[in-house]
Design a protein around this motif. Sequence first.
Motif, PDB file in Angstrom:
ATOM      1  N   LEU A  46     -60.646   8.087  34.940  1.00  0.00           N
ATOM      2  CA  LEU A  46     -59.298   7.788  34.461  1.00  0.00           C
ATOM      3  C   LEU A  46     -58.296   8.811  35.009  1.00  0.00           C
ATOM      4  N   PHE A  47     -58.633  10.083  34.927  1.00  0.00           N
ATOM      5  CA  PHE A  47     -57.744  11.141  35.400  1.00  0.00           C
ATOM      6  C   PHE A  47     -57.390  10.947  36.880  1.00  0.00           C
ATOM      7  N   LEU A  48     -58.387  10.640  37.708  1.00  0.00           N
ATOM      8  CA  LEU A  48     -58.129  10.449  39.134  1.00  0.00           C
ATOM      9  C   LEU A  48     -57.194   9.272  39.370  1.00  0.00           C
ATOM     10  N   ASN A  49     -57.393   8.195  38.639  1.00  0.00           N
ATOM     11  CA  ASN A  49     -56.508   7.038  38.794  1.00  0.00           C
ATOM     12  C   ASN A  49     -55.105   7.335  38.268  1.00  0.00           C
ATOM     13  N   GLU A  50     -55.003   8.074  37.178  1.00  0.00           N
ATOM     14  CA  GLU A  50     -53.685   8.461  36.654  1.00  0.00           C
ATOM     15  C   GLU A  50     -52.954   9.364  37.655  1.00  0.00           C
ATOM     16  N   MET A  51     -53.671  10.270  38.301  1.00  0.00           N
ATOM     17  CA  MET A  51     -53.045  11.127  39.313  1.00  0.00           C
ATOM     18  C   MET A  51     -52.589  10.303  40.506  1.00  0.00           C
ATOM     19  N   GLY A  52     -53.372   9.305  40.871  1.00  0.00           N
ATOM     20  CA  GLY A  52     -52.968   8.410  41.948  1.00  0.00           C
ATOM     21  C   GLY A  52     -51.665   7.698  41.613  1.00  0.00           C
ATOM     22  N   LEU A  53     -51.516   7.264  40.370  1.00  0.00           N
ATOM     23  CA  LEU A  53     -50.270   6.622  39.946  1.00  0.00           C
ATOM     24  C   LEU A  53     -49.106   7.608  39.953  1.00  0.00           C
ATOM     25  N   VAL A  55     -48.758  10.245  41.925  1.00  0.00           N
ATOM     26  CA  VAL A  55     -48.397  10.468  43.323  1.00  0.00           C
ATOM     27  C   VAL A  55     -47.623   9.259  43.856  1.00  0.00           C
ATOM     28  N   LEU A  56     -48.035   8.074  43.467  1.00  0.00           N
ATOM     29  CA  LEU A  56     -47.331   6.852  43.864  1.00  0.00           C
ATOM     30  C   LEU A  56     -45.862   6.902  43.450  1.00  0.00           C
ATOM     31  N   VAL A  57     -45.614   7.270  42.220  1.00  0.00           N
ATOM     32  CA  VAL A  57     -44.239   7.330  41.712  1.00  0.00           C
ATOM     33  C   VAL A  57     -43.433   8.385  42.469  1.00  0.00           C
ATOM     34  N   LEU A  58     -44.058   9.494  42.824  1.00  0.00           N
ATOM     35  CA  LEU A  58     -43.359  10.547  43.569  1.00  0.00           C
ATOM     36  C   LEU A  58     -43.055  10.131  45.009  1.00  0.00           C
ATOM     37  N   LEU A  59     -43.988   9.453  45.657  1.00  0.00           N
ATOM     38  CA  LEU A  59     -43.805   9.057  47.051  1.00  0.00           C
ATOM     39  C   LEU A  59     -42.960   7.795  47.219  1.00  0.00           C
ATOM     40  N   CYS A  60     -42.950   6.977  46.208  1.00  0.00           N
ATOM     41  CA  CYS A  60     -42.272   5.672  46.288  1.00  0.00           C
ATOM     42  C   CYS A  60     -41.294   5.549  45.120  1.00  0.00           C
ATOM     43  N   PRO A  61     -40.148   6.218  45.230  1.00  0.00           N
ATOM     44  CA  PRO A  61     -39.264   6.348  44.069  1.00  0.00           C
ATOM     45  C   PRO A  61     -38.354   5.158  43.764  1.00  0.00           C
ATOM     46  N   GLN A  62     -38.509   4.029  44.452  1.00  0.00           N
ATOM     47  CA  GLN A  62     -37.596   2.936  44.154  1.00  0.00           C
ATOM     48  C   GLN A  62     -37.806   2.463  42.713  1.00  0.00           C
ATOM     49  N   PRO A  63     -36.702   2.263  42.002  1.00  0.00           N
ATOM     50  CA  PRO A  63     -36.820   1.819  40.606  1.00  0.00           C
ATOM     51  C   PRO A  63     -37.231   0.346  40.548  1.00  0.00           C
ATOM     52  N   LEU A  64     -38.186   0.056  39.704  1.00  0.00           N
ATOM     53  CA  LEU A  64     -38.642  -1.313  39.504  1.00  0.00           C
ATOM     54  C   LEU A  64     -38.503  -1.667  38.040  1.00  0.00           C
ATOM     55  N   SER A  65     -38.168  -2.907  37.781  1.00  0.00           N
ATOM     56  CA  SER A  65     -38.082  -3.349  36.395  1.00  0.00           C
ATOM     57  C   SER A  65     -39.486  -3.413  35.792  1.00  0.00           C
ATOM     58  N   GLY A  99     -58.465   0.041  43.429  1.00  0.00           N
ATOM     59  CA  GLY A  99     -58.088  -1.057  44.316  1.00  0.00           C
ATOM     60  C   GLY A  99     -56.641  -1.459  44.112  1.00  0.00           C
ATOM     61  N   VAL A 100     -56.221  -1.543  42.867  1.00  0.00           N
ATOM     62  CA  VAL A 100     -54.835  -1.882  42.549  1.00  0.00           C
ATOM     63  C   VAL A 100     -53.901  -0.778  43.046  1.00  0.00           C
ATOM     64  N   ILE A 101     -54.295   0.463  42.866  1.00  0.00           N
ATOM     65  CA  ILE A 101     -53.459   1.587  43.307  1.00  0.00           C
ATOM     66  C   ILE A 101     -53.281   1.558  44.824  1.00  0.00           C
ATOM     67  N   HIS A 102     -54.312   1.238  45.572  1.00  0.00           N
ATOM     68  CA  HIS A 102     -54.160   1.105  47.017  1.00  0.00           C
ATOM     69  C   HIS A 102     -53.095   0.057  47.337  1.00  0.00           C
ATOM     70  N   LEU A 104     -50.634  -0.918  45.336  1.00  0.00           N
ATOM     71  CA  LEU A 104     -49.330  -0.405  44.912  1.00  0.00           C
ATOM     72  C   LEU A 104     -48.751   0.557  45.950  1.00  0.00           C
ATOM     73  N   PHE A 105     -49.612   1.342  46.581  1.00  0.00           N
ATOM     74  CA  PHE A 105     -49.134   2.235  47.637  1.00  0.00           C
ATOM     75  C   PHE A 105     -48.550   1.437  48.803  1.00  0.00           C
ATOM     76  N   LEU A 106     -49.225   0.392  49.222  1.00  0.00           N
ATOM     77  CA  LEU A 106     -48.696  -0.421  50.309  1.00  0.00           C
ATOM     78  C   LEU A 106     -47.328  -0.991  49.929  1.00  0.00           C
ATOM     79  N   LEU A 107     -47.226  -1.539  48.719  1.00  0.00           N
ATOM     80  CA  LEU A 107     -45.958  -2.130  48.270  1.00  0.00           C
ATOM     81  C   LEU A 107     -44.849  -1.092  48.132  1.00  0.00           C
ATOM     82  N   GLY A 108     -45.205   0.134  47.829  1.00  0.00           N
ATOM     83  CA  GLY A 108     -44.205   1.181  47.685  1.00  0.00           C
ATOM     84  C   GLY A 108     -43.829   1.855  48.989  1.00  0.00           C
ATOM     85  N   LEU A 109     -44.786   1.983  49.893  1.00  0.00           N
ATOM     86  CA  LEU A 109     -44.530   2.709  51.138  1.00  0.00           C
ATOM     87  C   LEU A 109     -43.749   1.888  52.163  1.00  0.00           C
TER      88      LEU A 109
END
Length: 182
Positions: A46-53, A55-65, A99-102, A104-109
Amino acid sequence: MALLFFTQLLGESGREWLSYDRGLIEAGQWWRLITGSFVHLGWWHLFLNEMGLAVLVLLCPQPLSFAVWIRRLLILSLGMSLGLYFFVPSLNSYVGMSGVIHGLFLLGLVPQILKKDLIALGCLLYLIGKLAWELFSGAPVSDESALGGHVVLESHLFGTLTAFAYGIMFRVYKRTEIISLK
């Protein structure tokens, strides 16, 4: 992130009720195609996946509803699980959000890259290289021993492929989906 924490609090019984389980999916428990992404092998997983999320928010800062976040999570979870179901028939069970986080990274990057963000480009190239390396060489034994279970690398691929299709379908790569669900 709070939802992932809550499902972990449900413990082993919650994990058993929500995990991707091929036999139970075939018996009609279709929700497992989505909920398997929201439960984890343990607190470290869980911790590793939470950290992945994070990092996602930091690298991909566009606001989403909130609605767009939910739509992304549901579609990526379902698409990733369907990929596992149809293309990895030997896989009987799966838990985790990687898998979902991967995806989300594509969609954010990609939107960041379209804005000429070279850091995002470097991160996307890393993501693609990581996927290729994993599929070629497998998961490091240290990852599996730390998590307490087998790393399903195909989930990373199917999460990314689902995100690619999602991005085309919802035109993420041409505009941002900040407010609407159009």
